[in-house]
Design a protein around this motif. Structure first.
Motif, PDB file in Angstrom:
ATOM      1  N   THR A   1       7.844   7.889   2.679  1.00  0.00           N
ATOM      2  CA  THR A   1       8.562   6.740   2.114  1.00  0.00           C
ATOM      3  C   THR A   1      10.081   6.858   2.165  1.00  0.00           C
ATOM      4  O   THR A   1      10.778   5.870   1.980  1.00  0.00           O
TER       5      THR A   1
ATOM      6  N   PHE B   1       9.697  -2.866  12.332  1.00  0.00           N
ATOM      7  CA  PHE B   1       8.493  -3.002  13.145  1.00  0.00           C
ATOM      8  C   PHE B   1       8.766  -3.884  14.349  1.00  0.00           C
ATOM      9  O   PHE B   1       9.796  -4.560  14.415  1.00  0.00           O
TER      10      PHE B   1
ATOM     11  N   ARG C   1      10.934  -0.395  -4.388  1.00  0.00           N
ATOM     12  CA  ARG C   1      11.281   0.985  -4.742  1.00  0.00           C
ATOM     13  C   ARG C   1      11.833   1.086  -6.159  1.00  0.00           C
ATOM     14  O   ARG C   1      12.467   2.080  -6.514  1.00  0.00           O
TER      15      ARG C   1
ATOM     16  N   LEU D   1       4.353  -2.256   5.973  1.00  0.00           N
ATOM     17  CA  LEU D   1       5.712  -2.342   5.430  1.00  0.00           C
ATOM     18  C   LEU D   1       5.695  -2.010   3.940  1.00  0.00           C
ATOM     19  O   LEU D   1       6.513  -1.231   3.460  1.00  0.00           O
ATOM     20  N   ALA D   2       4.729  -2.576   3.232  1.00  0.00           N
ATOM     21  CA  ALA D   2       4.628  -2.346   1.795  1.00  0.00           C
ATOM     22  C   ALA D   2       4.377  -0.865   1.497  1.00  0.00           C
ATOM     23  O   ALA D   2       5.011  -0.269   0.624  1.00  0.00           O
ATOM     24  N   ARG D   3       3.476  -0.265   2.259  1.00  0.00           N
ATOM     25  CA  ARG D   3       3.156   1.137   1.992  1.00  0.00           C
ATOM     26  C   ARG D   3       4.323   2.058   2.308  1.00  0.00           C
ATOM     27  O   ARG D   3       4.503   3.081   1.672  1.00  0.00           O
ATOM     28  N   SER D   4       5.138   1.672   3.305  1.00  0.00           N
ATOM     29  CA  SER D   4       6.268   2.527   3.672  1.00  0.00           C
ATOM     30  C   SER D   4       7.327   2.572   2.565  1.00  0.00           C
ATOM     31  O   SER D   4       8.195   3.427   2.584  1.00  0.00           O
ATOM     32  N   THR D   5       7.255   1.656   1.617  1.00  0.00           N
ATOM     33  CA  THR D   5       8.219   1.684   0.519  1.00  0.00           C
ATOM     34  C   THR D   5       7.710   2.549  -0.634  1.00  0.00           C
ATOM     35  O   THR D   5       8.435   2.795  -1.590  1.00  0.00           O
ATOM     36  N   GLY D   6       6.458   2.981  -0.551  1.00  0.00           N
ATOM     37  CA  GLY D   6       5.895   3.809  -1.609  1.00  0.00           C
ATOM     38  C   GLY D   6       5.481   3.018  -2.840  1.00  0.00           C
ATOM     39  O   GLY D   6       5.168   3.600  -3.878  1.00  0.00           O
ATOM     40  N   ALA D   7       5.480   1.692  -2.736  1.00  0.00           N
ATOM     41  CA  ALA D   7       5.136   0.859  -3.893  1.00  0.00           C
ATOM     42  C   ALA D   7       3.670   1.035  -4.280  1.00  0.00           C
ATOM     43  O   ALA D   7       2.820   1.284  -3.430  1.00  0.00           O
TER      44      ALA D   7
ATOM     45  N   MET E   1       2.469  -3.373  -7.797  1.00  0.00           N
ATOM     46  CA  MET E   1       3.694  -3.913  -7.208  1.00  0.00           C
ATOM     47  C   MET E   1       3.386  -4.688  -5.934  1.00  0.00           C
ATOM     48  O   MET E   1       3.878  -5.799  -5.714  1.00  0.00           O
ATOM     49  N   ILE E   2       2.525  -4.114  -5.085  1.00  0.00           N
ATOM     50  CA  ILE E   2       2.170  -4.772  -3.830  1.00  0.00           C
ATOM     51  C   ILE E   2       1.410  -6.071  -4.115  1.00  0.00           C
ATOM     52  O   ILE E   2       1.623  -7.091  -3.457  1.00  0.00           O
TER      53      ILE E   2
END
Ligand code: ATP
Ligand code: MG
Lengths: 290, 277
Positions: free
Chosen positions: A100, A106, A128, B168-174, B178-179
């Motif tokens: 993260t 993309f 975040r 995209l959502a997972r790459s933010t660590g949410a 939240m998602i």
């Protein structure tokens, strides 16, 4: 930078520890990485035993023919897909789930249609749990850098494809990540905007020195931007060659005439010719079977 | 599209209003033409009133009995609103559960697909046996007819999100919540509202059918009574009132849609959005 302001730097509110401190621990190590997609009876080997090392703060471009597994490689590095065999580590830590501490662009813009441009950029920080009001200023400044000043309140369906992709680029930069993964970020841009974005991206990078993995179809673009160009073979994707680029920075418009630009471009073109990815028209159809 | 993007928001609003007024004007004209032709036709051909009363007579009789009709309208409206609201409250969480849980999906979804095929109206007489002549069987039929369109459309809405948006959502660590809140729910909204509008259109039909089967009040009951007495003008009046109730329910949902997801509605306005008016 076109507008004189600088959205990142020492006074940057979004940078956790200043411009250089965040960059350590972003070196990427890819070892014996393979990916096979299975669907019904068919099996696609997208990547085959890829080995790659990318140093912290290094700008690496990846070029290769369509379908050779570039996007797959990026997803594996980001931890968004599990590898079939092999390993990825970032900063010495094995990647086993989504990594993260990065920004991703993309291949498609992937904007949320219910959010305007500014809100789409701020999605990154909202997700975040970062709600610093200064982030709005930073978002506006970055949007101005990519030529989208005045478009903050527009919705995605009101933008051209190229404009949408520029919003996606800003979204990947807003939280000042130490690592940037970009999958053909300039693919939807016209030639002029593309050249300008290339110059602006280099300027941004020179100021904050993220580790960048930049995927592109354009050999020119790869050579003009990168410290090293990773040339990939047709599917199943392998690392065919790694070419070091020794062009002085910043590489403005003049860099295209530099012999250290033309040499690696010719060299990479030769590789693609030899692999049958490219063929010269006179010799008739010599397309390699795919 | 380009013109719309270049005009300030205020102008967009004015333009939309003009489009709407123009639309309404055409509809008004066609209704007036319909009523005039109807009135003249009935008089010229001397059609007996018990077959087809002229609109003037429908209006006249309605003005004499409107209070009575209103009393029954209230009964039917209550059945519609309560049944519909319960359907909304049950179906959307169920759609979320199905979209999020494999186990729930495997168990509940095939059942829903099967039950959706059963003609729900055919169950109405059974409800009378089980729950008597009162409010409950009507409410249940409204619920049943509203439930399926909402649940099916909502499931589609929650599941149709593309893999890249989730990446995209997972790459933010949410986290999951939240998602859900920032991405999956807003993404599902247009689809949910499609289901809500289909259900709204069905709910008044459901209430009337339930009243047909067995009841001593409501517009369905009233309709059967007037029909039995050959009070055709009042049959027409009741049908018109019923249509108005249905329209109000439908447009109430559409109004909520405008308030909740203006971004979606505004994208439709230039195209097919006005088609419903
Ligand atoms: N989710 C998936 N399921 C099955 N096959 C896939 C999947 N994703 C990619 N592939 C296959 O893997 C191969 C590599 O795809 P990938 O998207 O990584 O290529 P690419 O190098 O990014 O191509 P392009 O330059 O056209 O974007 C392709 O043959 C593709 O069909
Ligand atoms: Mg790709």
């Amino acid at each position: 930078m076109r507008h004189g302001e600088h959205p990142s730097g020492a006074a940057d509110p979004a940078a956790p520890d200043g411009p250089s401190a965040g960059r350590v621990g972003t070196e990427i190590r890819v070892s014996a990485l393979s990916k096979v997609f299975r669907g019904g009876q068919s099996e696609t080997r997208a990547l085959d035993l890829v080995d790659l090392e990318i140093g912290a703060g290094e700008f690496t471009a990846i070029v290769g023919p369509s379908g050779c597994g570039k996007s797959t490689l990026m997803r594996l590095i980001a931890g968004l897909l599990p590898a079939t065999t092999g390993e990825v580590s970032i900063g010495g830590q094995d990647v086993s789930g989504p990594h993260t501490n990065l920004g991703i662009v993309f291949q498609k813009p992937i904007l949320l249609e219910w959010r305007n441009v500014l809100k789409n950029v701020l999605l990154q920080t909202e997700m975040r749990h970062r709600n610093d009001p200064d982030l709005v200023d930073r978002a506006r400044a970055l949007l101005a850098v990519v030529g989208l000043a005045g478009f903050e309140d527009r919705y995605p369906h009101e933008l051209s494809g190229g404009m949408q992709q520029r919003v996606a680029i800003v979204r990947a930069l807003i939280h000042d990540p130490p690592l940037l993964l970009m999958d053909e970020p300039f693919g939807a841009l016209d030639a002029l905007t593309r050249e300008q974005m290339r110059i602006d991206l280099e300027e941004l990078w020179l100021a904050s020195r993220q580790t960048v993995v930049f995927i592109t179809h354009s050999i020119d673009e790869a050579v003009l931007l990168a410290d090293r160009v990773v040339v990939m073979s047709p599917r199943p994707g392998r690392v065919e060659r790694i070419v070091d680029i020794d062009l002085p920075r910043p590489r403005g418009l003049a860099a295209r005439k530099h012999p250290r630009f033309t040499e690696p471009v010719d060299m990479i073109t030769e590789i693609f010719l030899a692999r049958g990815v490219l063929h010269s028209g006179r010799q008739g159809p010599k397309l390699a079977a795919t | 599209m380009t013109a719309a993007a270049d005009t300030p928001a205020a102008w967009g609003g004015v333009r939309r209003l003009l489009v709407w007024v123009t639309g309404v004007r055409y509809i008004l004209v066609s209704f007036i033409v319909l009523f005039v032709v109807w009135e003249i036709g009935v008089r010229v051909f001397a059609v007996p009133t018990y077959l087809l009363p002229p609109p003037s007579l429908v209006w006249l009789e309605f003005t004499e009995r409107w209070l009575h009709v209103l009393k029954h309208t209230w009964v039917t409206a209550e059945e519609i609103v309560v049944g519909y609201v319960i359907a909304v409250v049950v179906s959307i969480p169920m759609a979320i559960a199905i979209a999020y849980s494999r186990v729930v999906e495997r168990t509940a979804y095939p059942l829903i697909v099967f039950l959706q095929i059963v003609p729900k109206i055919a169950i109405a007489p059974l409800f009378i046996i089980w729950f008597g002549f009162g409010f409950t069987p009507k409410l249940l039929l409204v619920f049943l007819l509203s439930f399926f369109p909402i649940v099916v459309a909502s499931i589609a809405g929650f599941k149709s999100i593309d893999e890249e948006t989730m990446e995209l959502a997972r790459s933010t660590g949410a986290g999951t919540w939240m998602i859900f809140r920032k991405i999956r729910l807003p993404h599902a909204m247009p689809s949910i509202f499609t289901g809500l509008k289909v259900a709204a259109a069905l709910s008044s039909t459901a209430a009337v059918v339930a009243e047909f089967v067995a009841s001593d009040k409501g517009l369905g009951y009233l309709l059967l009574q007037y029909n039995g007495d050959l009070q055709t003008p009042m049959v027409f009046a009741t049908i018109i009132v019923l249509s108005i109730v249905g329209l109000i329910v439908y447009y109430a949902v559409e109004l909520i849609e405008r308030l909740v997801i203006p971004w979606h509605v505004s994208q439709r306005v230039d195209g097919a959005g006005m088609g419903m008016v």
